[in-house]
Design a protein around this motif. Sequence first.
Motif, PDB file in Angstrom:
ATOM      1  N   HIS A 137       0.838  -1.629  -0.215  1.00 26.04           N
ATOM      2  CA  HIS A 137      -0.158   0.117  -0.238  1.00 26.04           C
ATOM      3  C   HIS A 137       0.990   1.353   0.051  1.00 26.04           C
ATOM      4  O   HIS A 137       1.839   1.786   0.311  1.00 26.04           O
ATOM      5  N   ALA A 138       0.347   2.036  -0.642  1.00 27.10           N
ATOM      6  CA  ALA A 138       1.567   3.745  -0.652  1.00 27.10           C
ATOM      7  C   ALA A 138      -0.179   4.445  -0.861  1.00 27.10           C
ATOM      8  O   ALA A 138      -0.937   4.596  -1.324  1.00 27.10           O
ATOM      9  N   ASP A 139       0.110   5.597  -0.134  1.00 27.92           N
ATOM     10  CA  ASP A 139      -1.181   6.602  -0.115  1.00 27.92           C
ATOM     11  C   ASP A 139      -0.812   7.954   0.181  1.00 27.92           C
ATOM     12  O   ASP A 139       0.848   8.213   0.756  1.00 27.92           O
ATOM     13  N   ASN A 140      -1.571   9.194   0.070  1.00 32.73           N
ATOM     14  CA  ASN A 140      -0.838  10.007   0.358  1.00 32.73           C
ATOM     15  C   ASN A 140      -2.134  10.768   1.373  1.00 32.73           C
ATOM     16  O   ASN A 140      -3.259  10.349   1.135  1.00 32.73           O
ATOM     17  N   VAL A 141      -1.681  10.965   3.046  1.00 31.04           N
ATOM     18  CA  VAL A 141      -2.944  11.706   3.275  1.00 31.04           C
ATOM     19  C   VAL A 141      -2.433  13.052   3.769  1.00 31.04           C
ATOM     20  O   VAL A 141      -1.044  13.221   3.985  1.00 31.04           O
ATOM     21  N   GLU A 142      -3.705  13.735   3.733  1.00 31.68           N
ATOM     22  CA  GLU A 142      -3.567  15.350   4.386  1.00 31.68           C
ATOM     23  C   GLU A 142      -4.383  15.577   5.431  1.00 31.68           C
ATOM     24  O   GLU A 142      -5.035  15.020   5.114  1.00 31.68           O
ATOM     25  N   PHE A 143      -3.888  16.755   6.874  1.00 30.21           N
ATOM     26  CA  PHE A 143      -4.422  17.303   6.869  1.00 30.21           C
ATOM     27  C   PHE A 143      -4.391  18.750   7.177  1.00 30.21           C
ATOM     28  O   PHE A 143      -3.874  19.463   7.364  1.00 30.21           O
ATOM     29  N   LEU A 144      -6.145  19.457   7.310  1.00 30.98           N
ATOM     30  CA  LEU A 144      -6.149  20.915   6.565  1.00 30.98           C
ATOM     31  C   LEU A 144      -6.860  21.164   8.006  1.00 30.98           C
ATOM     32  O   LEU A 144      -7.911  20.879   8.280  1.00 30.98           O
TER      33      LEU A 144
END
Length: 388
Positions: A156-163
């Motif tokens: 698994h590879a992912d991008n996670v962002e918290f605004l």
Amino acid sequence: MVNSNEFNTTKAATKGDQFTSFNVDDFQVPSGRDEVWRYISLRSLRGLHDGTFSDVVEQKISVSEQPGVSSEKVNPDDSRLGRAGAPADRVAAQAWTSMPSGQVVTIDGDKQYEDAVVITITGAGEDVTSFGATSVEVGKHAEVTIVLNYQGSGTHADNVEFLIGDGANVNVVVDADWEDDAVHLSHQIASLGRDATLRHNAAIFGGEIVRMVPRVSFTAPGGDAELLGVYYASEGQYFENRLLMDHSQPSCRSNVMYKGAIQGAPGSSKPDARSCWVGDILIRSNAENTDTYEVNRNLLLTDGARADAIPNLEIETGEIAGAGHAATVGRFDDEQVYYLMSRGIPEGEARRLIIRGFFLEIINRIPVQSLREDLAKRVDDELATISA
């Protein structure tokens, strides 16, 4: 868009100015000579770095429901994805380019949430690759805990962002509770508004290879960010934490503390236990009155174990409140063991008590009691394998 050849021949002015792109074709295939990939075994990444990965499916994700929290699966080109920034390495860009869908989680502002928002991502299984992007937007003045749990098997590879909105107070717990055959590379970005607070806690105990790349940026003065992490690598496991704290606004604070234990098994057919921690703190020229500190501590519990610890501090202004860093790699203090033994505690139990206390300094800061208890148990389960 910047050409990949131009990128690879032009040195970024600072770590914060590192090249980023949503397009995997803008990155060259990495080699072991590249600084950001020099510690990891590229041939063990199952093709994530060079495009030779197996069949792709969308990430399997679930989000707990409660009033004020909404979740939606969206198309990869949805404008709500990627607002905190673009991927900074080829695997993260590959995940962005190849993901079948993304997830947008919205948490309303001006509210205190008693229950944690739990986001669970489950691996797709052996010989299957999953890619995804998850965007979490927290409204102004919200107070919330977010638990991001990874579980199961697969690649698994992912991008996670918290605004994080102005004045919000957010606790994030990232729990990499993978099965031991999983490979996971995660690119995570947090963007803080004015007077926002972030407490980011990472725990890595499961997985064959886990690489987390958290990056924090401040968009206005008054931000307060803390990155805490624990990891325990045994034979056949490689864990890497590579973080950047980018101070680009005045009067912001940050604190970083990661602790790890590495336990090998000499003579095992599996690779040695390894960990790598790289901590970059950048204080830009306009970030006056910054206050920051980072530390990484590693315990080598047996032979057949290795830890690399690289703290970096880049300061462009002298008008700061304070800045510092430290890192250690070593075995535990024999004097502490002797003291406990002098009180009638057997040597093996004394060692286990010291290691448990080493981790609890961070585990006890996690705001979810059930997760604190679970992580403490995982430490105990790992320590039970150490011969007295």
